[in-house]
Each structure stands twice: as C-alpha cells, then as structure tokens.
Motif scaffolding. Sequence first.
Motif, PDB file in Angstrom:
ATOM      1  N   TYR A  40       0.854  -1.178  -0.017  1.00  0.00           N
ATOM      2  CA  TYR A  40       0.078  -0.040   0.040  1.00  0.00           C
ATOM      3  C   TYR A  40       0.853   1.143   0.144  1.00  0.00           C
ATOM      4  O   TYR A  40       1.704   1.503   1.002  1.00  0.00           O
ATOM      5  N   THR A  41       0.552   2.266  -1.002  1.00  0.00           N
ATOM      6  CA  THR A  41       1.308   3.434  -1.154  1.00  0.00           C
ATOM      7  C   THR A  41       0.156   4.553  -0.986  1.00  0.00           C
ATOM      8  O   THR A  41      -0.835   4.446  -1.710  1.00  0.00           O
ATOM      9  N   TYR A  42       0.419   5.442  -0.267  1.00  0.00           N
ATOM     10  CA  TYR A  42      -0.139   6.780   0.110  1.00  0.00           C
ATOM     11  C   TYR A  42      -0.129   7.589  -1.236  1.00  0.00           C
ATOM     12  O   TYR A  42       0.893   7.428  -1.924  1.00  0.00           O
ATOM     13  N   PRO A  43      -1.189   8.521  -1.454  1.00  0.00           N
ATOM     14  CA  PRO A  43      -0.992   9.443  -2.488  1.00  0.00           C
ATOM     15  C   PRO A  43       0.189  10.101  -2.564  1.00  0.00           C
ATOM     16  O   PRO A  43       0.456  10.684  -3.585  1.00  0.00           O
ATOM     17  N   ASP A  44       0.672  10.592  -1.640  1.00  0.00           N
ATOM     18  CA  ASP A  44       2.120  11.368  -1.517  1.00  0.00           C
ATOM     19  C   ASP A  44       3.143  10.659  -1.714  1.00  0.00           C
ATOM     20  O   ASP A  44       4.230  10.951  -1.929  1.00  0.00           O
TER      21      ASP A  44
ATOM     22  N   GLN B 192      -2.949  -1.695  -3.341  1.00  0.00           N
ATOM     23  CA  GLN B 192      -2.476  -1.389  -4.648  1.00  0.00           C
ATOM     24  C   GLN B 192      -2.137  -2.833  -5.215  1.00  0.00           C
ATOM     25  O   GLN B 192      -2.196  -3.249  -6.372  1.00  0.00           O
TER      26      GLN B 192
END
Length: 219
Positions: free
Chosen positions: A10-14, A56
């Motif tokens: 999981y990767t955050y939008p930033d 993701q």
Amino acid sequence: MIATLKDVTYTYPDGTRALNGVSLGLKKESVICLMGPNGSGKSTLLMVLDALIFPQSGEVELFGRRVEKNNAPELRKKIGLLFQNPDDMLFNPNVLEEVAFGLIVRGIPREKSSEKAEEELKKLGLEQLKDRIPHRLSFGQRRLVSLASVLVTEPELLLLDEPTSNLDEENKEKMMKRLHEFISSKNSEEWAVVIATQDKEIEVLCDETYYMKDGKIII
C-alpha cells in the motif's frame, strides 16, 4: 483463518509506501501484537484489515472472502477498529449516544442499544459519564469511551491501534482489565484480536508478537 494477507503493498497518494509485501495469517481464537516504531506500517495494516483502504497489490481475505470494494461495508460490520486518536471517533452529543451509535446503525432498536451501551460503560467504570459531552472529557476518558463504542458491537475481529498510548495508570488498568475480560468471554471460534502497540506491557494479552519495520513484517 479470520484474515489472510498475501504480499500486500500500500502506497499513500504522497508516495509514501506504508506496506511493502506484507503476508500474514490471522488464526481463529488468536490475539496478536504488532510492534514497531512510528511509521513502520502498523496503523496502515490495521486499516487494510478493516477494509477501510485497499492495497494496490496483493490479496486480502476476511472471514474466508476476498475483500473487494463492493463487499467491504458488509465485512466491516464484523470488525471493530479503535483508532489511535479517540477524537477521530467521537461525534455524538453525549457519551451514551456515542457508545450506542454502532448498534443503532446495525439496526438494533434505540432502547436496546442504549441498554447495551450503559452495560458496556459500567464494565469500564464510566456509567457516571453517560450524559457528558465526549469532547469535554479527559484524554483517558475519551479513549475508554471510544473503546466502549467498539466493544459494545461485539466484533469478531477487534483491531486496536496503540490502545494504551498516553494513558495514566488508572485508565490503563481499566483498559487492560476490560480487554482481558472481552477476550476471555469469547465463547465461539469466530474471533481474533490484533493490537498495534509499542507498549511491552500489553504483550501479556497476546499469543504471538510480530515486529514491523519499513512496511514489512520482519519477525
């Protein structure tokens, strides 16, 4: 298994990668601790287990079903997540309504919901606060009220994010005692608890401890 994660990323939008290929099997009737420094991915992992966010890549199964956006609301009815900051959970005009809210939205009549909420408050020694405004309570009281609002729904999967952080000894003792009672009272096989924490004392509640670093489970 109550929950299974396979190579979850999981990767955050930033651009911050919070989970980096996490695999985990959560057995029925188990209590596990997730330990690790701030930023290691513990809170993100709890939100994935609560089907609040979706990885993701990788797969997540809860209660034998693959988690997808269309079934997440149904699955979340079986899950209780205690946020690290109690103020993220409190929004009702008084404590009794706060604790009863989760039952009401599950379709339980208001009178019965209020009865069960009052019972839960008594278990935590908070019944005298039932008419108080939640945001005017002390931090420790707010944390315990938010715990009551989760436990009253009797979740099959209980997720706790730093439950004892910043608590004084009195409120920490109440927290630990109630969690022990909750775990001990389970009379079916369909339950599990995950505690994200940096507090070694809470390990006494856990069957296993996993350590996280840089978005990975390393032990």
